[in-house]
Design an enzyme around this catalytic site. Structure first.
Site, PDB file in Angstrom:
ATOM      1  N   HIS A  62      -4.041  -9.121  10.512  1.00  0.00           N
ATOM      2  CA  HIS A  62      -4.890  -8.746  11.662  1.00  0.00           C
ATOM      3  C   HIS A  62      -6.021  -9.708  12.094  1.00  0.00           C
ATOM      4  CE1 HIS A  62      -3.137  -5.043  10.550  1.00  0.00           C
ATOM      5  NE2 HIS A  62      -3.400  -4.943   9.325  1.00  0.00           N
ATOM      6  N   ASN A  98      -3.995   6.829   5.716  1.00  0.00           N
ATOM      7  CA  ASN A  98      -3.003   5.654   6.548  1.00  0.00           C
ATOM      8  C   ASN A  98      -1.598   5.819   6.523  1.00  0.00           C
ATOM      9  OD1 ASN A  98      -3.265   3.495   8.444  1.00  0.00           O
ATOM     10  ND2 ASN A  98      -2.635   2.360   6.816  1.00  0.00           N
ATOM     11  N   LYS A 126       0.991  -1.108  -0.150  1.00  0.00           N
ATOM     12  CA  LYS A 126      -0.073  -0.022  -0.019  1.00  0.00           C
ATOM     13  C   LYS A 126       0.730   1.294  -0.169  1.00  0.00           C
ATOM     14  CE  LYS A 126      -2.128  -1.089   3.904  1.00  0.00           C
ATOM     15  NZ  LYS A 126      -1.436  -2.211   4.224  1.00  0.00           N
TER      16      LYS A 126
END
Length: 365
Positions: free
Chosen positions: A108, A63, A40
């Site tokens: 996650h 982010n 990302k």
């Protein structure tokens, strides 16, 4: 959802909005939003640099760096934003003009009940898009490519196989093809290497071309971009051994991509806080590439049980001991790679501090 205020608000039926949802209601600029398990930050930075090279008034954040809300009120032509699965959980109207989903691997799972729930959170990036928008998807990631069937936006793809419409690789160059027209981007002069970075560059090309950036400016940025700190970052060579800092490799999928970038034997330094991923997907790369596995941190025993039978494996007390062990056992022509597959919070504030400590230890050898 562990925060007591969010838990109670949800229980009472109070509307909860993520920061990106709140900010997008006040931003006038069209957004290019990028998500995925890995890549990302590199892709977001590349796309931002490509738009800046075209003299567009563009901000880069989300982010990565400044939150989206910090750009409200500015006179922007484009916003390029990295978005996480956490941020996408509470959106309603968040609608990128161009959305990018790079890949999906387990991450996650200390937060989500299962991998499917994590993937569903990522898919929400497309939720408010319609036929006037663009969704950029990897053809080579089965889970990502399957999502094209459920997306209203126009799909643009990238991958290694040739296509009539999208981005692909052939003969050491990346090719953007839009129907009968195509533009070529040679790989020979780019500074970042590895299969994962070729994927990131293809996605960035697809996003920049969709935003109207010229091929010459895209190529210029590709050739000048040095890569991100802590992501497969070359630190130094000593006694014929090359040391790489991949502290940003905080999940198993990232380590798979990083190991695939090397043909020489690797001493792998891994460990930290376990995130619930399946270390088993590393077995093939460990067997083929890793001569010695040095484990530290809370997850050391978990990783040792999953992978310790495949190669020489040792458990050490901390990162300093891991670097010392690697230095003592590395041979000329080998690679020492810090790619932890775990978060850093057992010993460090974040992955950046872990990477800085690693680089200091290596420079002091």
């Amino acid at each position: 959802m562990e925060n007591v205020l969010l838990k109670e608000g949800s229980r009472r039926g109070i509307k909860i909005l993520s920061e990106i949802e709140f900010a997008c209601r006040f931003l006038r600029a069209p957004l290019i939003a990028i998500t995925g398990t890995n890549g990302k930050s590199t892709t977001t930075t590349l796309v931002g640099e490509m738009l800046k090279a075209s003299s567009a008034k563009v901000f880069v954040g989300g982010n990565i760096g400044t939150p989206l809300i910090g750009f409200v009120g500015g006179d922007w032509e484009w916003g390029v934003v990295e978005v996480s699965s956490f941020q996408l959980e509470w959106i309603e109207e968040f609608r990128p003009r161009i959305s990018v989903l790079l890949n999906l691997t387990e991450d996650h799972l200390d937060r989500y009940p299962n991998f499917r729930a994590y993937c569903q959170a990522k898919q929400r990036i497309f939720e408010a898009q319609d036929a006037n928008d663009i969704a950029i998807l990897s053809r080579d990631d089965r889970l990502v490519w399957e999502m094209r069937k459920r997306i209203r936006a126009r799909v643009v793809s990238f991958g290694f196989s040739e296509v009539d419409d999208g981005v692909f690789v052939a003969a050491r160059e990346m090719i953007w093809r839009d129907g009968s027209r195509e533009e070529k981007f040679p790989l020979s002069r780019v500074k970042i290497h590895g299969v994962h970075n070729v994927e990131n560059m293809m996605a960035a090309i697809a996003a920049a071309k969709s935003a109207g950036v010229s091929a010459s400016l895209i190529q210029k940025v590709l050739e000048e971009f040095p890569g991100l700190e802590h992501r497969l970052e070359f630190v130094r060579e000593k006694d014929g051994v090359r040391y790489y800092n991949d502290s940003k490799g905080t999940n198993v999928g990232a380590v798979v991509k990083s190991l695939a970038s090397f043909s020489d034997p690797v001493i792998l330094l891994a460990g930290g806080v376990d995130k619930g991923g399946d270390y088993g997907i590393l077995r093939q790369e460990i067997r083929q590439k890793v001569r010695r596995l040095v484990l530290f941190g809370e997850a050391q025993e978990i990783i040792a049980r999953a992978l310790g039978d495949l190669t020489e494996t040792v458990i050490v007390e901390n990162l300093e001991a891991a670097v010392g062990d690697a230095f003592a056992h590395a041979r000329a022509g080998e690679v020492v790679l810090l790619s932890p597959a775990c978060s850093s919070f057992d010993m460090f504030r974040n992955y950046a501090e872990r990477g800085q400590v690693f680089k200091s230890l290596v420079q002091a050898l």
